[in-house]
Write an enzyme that holds these catalytic residues in place. Structure first.
Site, short mmCIF file in Angstrom:
data_model
loop_
_atom_site.label_atom_id
_atom_site.label_comp_id
_atom_site.label_asym_id
_atom_site.label_seq_id
_atom_site.Cartn_x
_atom_site.Cartn_y
_atom_site.Cartn_z
N ALA A 189 61.00 21.69 -18.47
CA ALA A 189 61.94 20.75 -19.01
C ALA A 189 63.21 21.39 -18.88
CB ALA A 189 61.74 20.45 -20.56
N ASP A 303 51.03 21.46 -27.79
CA ASP A 303 51.39 20.79 -26.39
C ASP A 303 50.32 20.96 -25.31
OD1 ASP A 303 52.38 19.00 -24.52
OD2 ASP A 303 53.88 20.29 -24.13
N GLU A 307 48.50 20.13 -17.45
CA GLU A 307 49.36 20.71 -16.90
C GLU A 307 49.88 22.16 -17.37
OE1 GLU A 307 50.77 16.45 -16.99
OE2 GLU A 307 49.20 17.82 -17.94
N ASP A 321 52.92 27.91 -21.32
CA ASP A 321 53.98 27.22 -21.96
C ASP A 321 53.86 27.08 -23.74
OD1 ASP A 321 56.07 25.51 -22.45
OD2 ASP A 321 55.38 23.76 -21.26
#
Length: 1081
Positions: A189, A303, A307, A321
């Site tokens: 992001a 999250d 991915e 992440d």
């Protein structure tokens, strides 16, 4: 002010000429050191002049009275150690661990003065810039808490490592110049991940590059600091990507991470489509164990998705992440074994739509169980190849997640299905915990305590294929350990102890160190929970339930519904009793028959009282009060009854009947499938008048007739021949409305009875044997169009436009353009050599629907009309006048009065292909005319609902007419001596047929379709035979074939006596001989 070379401030102001000189000196120095060895330390190079810095920053630093120290372009506090081979051999693991990046200064980056994480802080740009500087490391070497101190030798200008102890180590620090950046391997992001290769060691890393200006502008600095803190805290785990170093330049911030050469987990699933059970078990065990390790260290990922799961060189998973992670505060002061309260809730809306938990969408909070929910979604995706909650956009995806609306793919393994169903639960207290997931039968062969899930060799990657083993059910008793231990408690029940981590060098240490039994603690502790005291309301409900159970035990012969259904049925009985008391004029029998609970369409079989005897028995329709109350519906809801037509208005009596068993208070079971002698009173026939009834009372027959619905719409009247031609050109058809439910006759019977056209009246028995006049179906009044309002007087267009849903302008354009096309056709026809001529051109160049319909001679116009539907089955069509009628003093003029309950009147829905147009047309068919109503989709659905009520409320009336008609037909048949009497129609005056070898259903005798189709002409014989065959196949039970006679009993290949064979034929030579034999008998 001006800065000298020794960083001392000069009172002289800064001049433009100074800036130019400084830039020239900077370029000169850059060229001078560009050819030097790349290992030359950046701090030894001449520093860029601070006069090129932001003036606002200089003024701010002047106020703080801090010494102005030049900052290097590349920070080298956090480094990768570069040892010579001889030095590395002399260093042990502890020494290597000592000089690694694990500095304690970075661990307090995201914390405030009170030491708590994840709190809001001032989003000032200056504070954000300082935070970014801290993330990359402080430029002041003496402030670092590392045991290794760096000093500069003035003679050599090279860094020398000095330790507080006597041992000395030569350490070379690396910066951005020491790596060669390659291709982009990932994009986030607010970051980009690039492949970075060390120039010296050729070792590959993943460099995460973050734009500092974007981070400050988008207020993302907090997430970056959280990510670094989380990675430093989990840096010694094999399940998390390692962070080696952080450094920065003027524009970007760099995270030097561990490189995972096999990509992410999503790419693996996309490559193979799905994973077999062995692969799913291997990777699911690693994922759930990694989540357990995060929670034991007070970190909630929030999250987790494919991915963010990487695969290293050994095909083992690595979580990454951590920008949206939640850092929990320890509840104790222990440094070695801190405890964390996992029940801490967070209201931040983070995550991905397909993997977000429902509590975040419904209740705007989440806790550690959101990671468990995401694990269940990933486990489902491993087998199915797609997430359980997937839609075309995020809004629809959120709707599915909030309702927990998902479906297993065909052949989904039953054991994994059981695990997924227990994880994807909306209720947090019923969702499995990590310890219960590890104890599930799916992981029965794995040991999570000794670290074997990480030491095992990964299995061969194969897609999932259904097999007999996967379809084996869960073993009995295997899920006893999964009995819920109530995780809804707060406080100590969610306290977890930090799990010990292994050495950072995974290759040199065993996995058992990571999962030491002495230090390992499960995420959810198994603590017995005290029962909460029940409130008064709950105690009262439980007491009533106990009384109901005792009453049923005392009365074994009388079965009563239990649970919530009994409460709803009791309410329904009370409501029925109240209605009877309010209207004492009605008798008890009529009141019982008018109850919605007791009224059921004939032919519905009774539901047995015992569910064990007939487990697949269909449940009858419940009463209106039961439906309105919030009571769980039965597992099967029967379809609504279809409209009454001449072929299925009379319900067939089933060949077998069961003894009726009554329930207490209310009759849920349907009555016996016989003709009731009492008039069934419709629920719509209420003696109370409403506002609509008063408005249209002039046109109502009596006080018991009520207005069900009024609507303004497009109305057109046409003959069936015209409508049929236009439908054929549009490839349209008339079908039973879908809202009416499944039709009771097959498509084959429709074709047989309509003479080859599903929607036609050709060879219809009602038109040939027992025709009625036009007045019995509808009445028409002549109105003056000049007296009507403009909206009702002006025609809307042709029927073709109504069918294709085309506006008047578009239709005129098509008409105007048609002569041009005709000319073109004539020109092309004159050319004999043209390939596309005549029928071939029509084949390759078809005309549009409007052009096809406009070529017909019949023009039928449609107008705006107001329709009124009443409870007596009347369909009234009104036109509005400009001035009130002087006789009735009403502004509406009655044009048509259609009887919907008349036998032969059908309700259809006109369907045309999408390429021809879109419409929503209701068709009321009579043998003489068809009435078309056009409106929007929502109104059409409401019209069908009211029409269904009207048709279903007149069952007994139609049954009486059928009985009377049957009696008349029987009398007519018996009076004629030369006409054959079918053996399927029993009557007291007709001779009894010869006994058959199988039982004959009495239902055929009550059906009038055969009796009405009798015609003296021989040409009609085949249609009568086929009609009898269709009715017998649809309504009767399966018949046994007649036995084939022996050859000795045959005469000229035929049996001596008449034997009934299939299709309603007998073995007589012809029809006359059979009638003659019947006379002799």
């Amino acid at each position: 002010m001006y800065f000298d070379k020794d960083n001392s401030m000069s009172p002289r102001p800064l001049l433009p000429s100074d800036e130019q000189k400084l830039n020239i000196n900077l370029l000169t120095k850059k060229e001078k050191f560009s050819h030097l060895d790349p290992h030359y330390d950046a701090k030894a190079t001449p520093q860029r002049s601070t006069s090129n810095r932001n003036v606002g920053d200089l003024l701010l630093e002047k106020r703080t009275a801090k010494p102005m120290i030049q900052k290097a372009l590349t920070n080298t506090d956090n480094f990768i150690e570069m040892y010579h081979n001889q030095q590395r051999k002399n260093l042990d693991d502890d020494t290597i661990k000592e000089v690694m990046i694990n500095d304690e200064n970075g661990k307090t980056v995201a914390s405030t003065n009170d030491g708590r994480y994840d709190n809001d802080y001032d989003n000032n740009d200056i504070n954000d810039q300082k935070t970014l500087d801290n993330i990359a490391g402080s430029p002041h070497m003496e402030k670092n808490r590392n045991k290794v101190k760096i000093e500069h030798d003035s003679s050599s200008q090279k860094p020398i490592a000095k330790e507080s102890s006597k041992a000395q180590k030569n350490i070379i620090k690396k910066g951005i110049k020491d790596f060669k950046f390659g291709s982009v391997i990932g994009d986030g992001a607010y970051s980009t991940v690039m492949l970075a290769t060390s120039i010296d060691t050729k070792k590959r890393y993943a460099a995460k590059v973050l734009n500092k200006e974007y981070l400050i502008r988008q207020k993302k600095v907090k997430y970056v600091s959280i990510e670094k803190t989380a990675l430093q805290k989990l840096n010694n785990s094999p399940s998390v990507v390692r962070l080696f170093s952080t450094f920065q330049d003027e524009s970007s911030l760099y995270f030097l991470l561990e490189y995972a050469p096999n990509g992410d987990f999503l790419s693996l699933m996309k490559k193979y489509g799905s994973l077999d059970e062995t692969c799913a078990r291997y990777y699911a065990a690693q994922i759930i164990d990694a989540i357990d390790y995060l929670h034991s260290n007070g970190i909630i990922h929030r999250d987790i998705k494919p991915e963010n799961i990487l695969l290293d060189g050994e095909m083992k998973i690595k979580l990454t992440d951590f920008g949206t992670a939640k850092l929990l505060n320890p509840t104790n002061n222990s440094v070695s074994k801190p405890e964390y309260d996992l029940s801490t809730r967070s209201k931040s809306f983070v995550g991905t739509a397909e993997y977000v938990s429902p509590e975040l969408l419904n209740d705007s909070f989440t806790d550690y169980r959101c990671d468990i929910w995401a694990f269940g979604c990933i486990l489902f995706q491993m087998i199915a190849g797609k997430p359980p909650f997937k839609a075309t956009n995020e809004y629809l995806t959120f709707q599915k997640v909030m309702k927990v609306q998902y479906a297993f793919t065909p052949g989904f393994p039953l054991i994994i299905r059981d695990l997924v169903k227990k994880i994807l639960v909306k209720n947090l207290d019923r969702r499995l915990t990590i310890s219960q997931i590890k104890e599930h039968h799916f992981f029965k062969d794995l040991n999570f305590k000794d670290g074997s899930v990480w030491s095992k060799t990964p299995p061969e990657i194969k897609p999932y294929k259904i097999n007999a083993k996967s379809m084996q059910a869960m073993p009995s008793g295997s899920d006893r350990k999964l009995v819920k231990k109530s995780v809804n408690t707060l406080g100590k029940s969610h306290l977890v102890t930090q799990r010990s981590a292994s050495s950072p060098s995974v290759e040199e240490t065993t996995h058992s160190t990571l999962y030491n039994n002495n230090t390992h603690a499960s995420t959810e502790s198994e603590i017995s929970i005290k029962k909460r005291p029940t409130d008064e309301r709950t105690a009262q409900i439980l007491e009533n339930a106990r009384k109901g159970i005792n009453n049923r035990k005392n009365q074994p012969g009388k079965r009563t519904p239990s649970g919530a259904a009994s409460a709803a049925l009791a309410a329904s009985a009370a409501l029925t009793k109240k209605t009877m008391q309010s209207y004492p004029t009605s008798s008890s029998k009529s009141s019982r028959s008018s109850s919605p609970a007791t009224t059921s369409r004939p032919g519905t079989y009774k539901r047995t009282s015992s569910t064990e005897s007939k487990p697949f028995a269909k449940s009858p329709p419940l009463s209106a009060s039961v439906l309105s109350s919030k009571v769980p519906m039965p597992p099967y809801t029967p379809p609504m009854s279809p409209p009454m037509t001449p072929y299925d208005t009379y319900q067939m009596t089933p060949p077998y009947t069961t003894k009726q068993q009554d329930y207490s208070d209310t009759a849920i079971a349907a009555p016996k499938p016989c003709i009731s002698k009492q008039n069934v009173k419709n629920s719509t026939d209420s003696p109370l008048m409403n506002k609509q009834d008063i408005q249209w009372s002039f046109y109502l027959k009596n006080i018991n007739e009520h207005v069900l619905r009024t609507e303004k719409l497009d109305f057109v009247t046409t003959n069936y021949d015209i409508l049929e031609k236009k439908m054929l050109k549009l490839n349209g058809s008339l079908l039973d409305p879908q809202l009416f439910g499944k039709p009771r006759h097959t498509f084959l019977s429709q074709v047989a009875r309509s003479g080859g056209e599903v929607t036609g009246f050709r060879n219809d028995p009602t038109m040939t044997a027992y025709s009625k006049t036009e007045d019995t179906y509808y009445s028409k009044n002549i109105i003056d169009l000049q007296l009507l309002e403009d909206d009702y007087r002006i025609e809307g267009g042709d029927l073709s436009e109504l069918l294709t849903n085309r506006s008047g302008e578009g239709y005129k354009c098509n008409q105007n353009s048609s002569p041009m096309k005709d000319d073109d056709k004539s020109e092309s026809n004159n050319k004999g050599s043209s390939v596309f001529s005549g029928k071939i051109k029509k084949l390759f160049h078809p005309t549009s629907a409007a052009e096809t319909l406009s070529s017909s001679d019949e023009k039928t116009k449609y107008y705006k009309r107001t329709i009124v539907m009443t409870s007596f089955g009347r369909f009234l069509v009104f036109a509005k006048r400009r001035q009130p009628n002087p006789v009735t003093n009403l502004k509406y003029e009655l044009e048509y009065d259609i009887n919907l309950r008349q036998q032969g009147t059908k309700i259809k829905e006109l369907i045309i292909p999408l390429e021809m147009g879109t419409n929503h047309i209701v068709v009321i068919q009579t043998p003489y005319k068809s009435f078309l109503l056009s409106t929007d989709k929502k109104t059409t659905s409401k019209l069908f609902t009211v029409l269904k009520k009207i048709l279903n409320s007149n069952t007994n009336k139609i049954e009486k007419e059928l009985l009377q008609r049957n009696q008349k037909v029987i009398e007519r048949r018996t009076s004629s001596s030369g006409r054959a009497i079918p053996k399927d129609l029993p009557t007291s005056k007709s001779p009894s047929p010869k006994p058959r070898t199988h039982s004959q259903s009495p239902s055929i005798s009550k059906h009038n379709s055969f009796s009405e189709s009798i015609n003296s002409a021989k040409s009609n014989r085949s249609s009568r035979i086929f009609e009898t065959f269709i009715n017998a196949k649809e309504q009767n039970s399966k018949k046994h074939a007649a036995p084939v006679p022996l050859t000795s009993k045959l005469v000229n290949g035929l049996p001596k006596r008449q034997v009934t064979v299939g299709l309603g034929l007998n073995t007589g030579t012809n029809f006359k001989n059979s009638s003659a034999k019947s006379k002799r008998s």
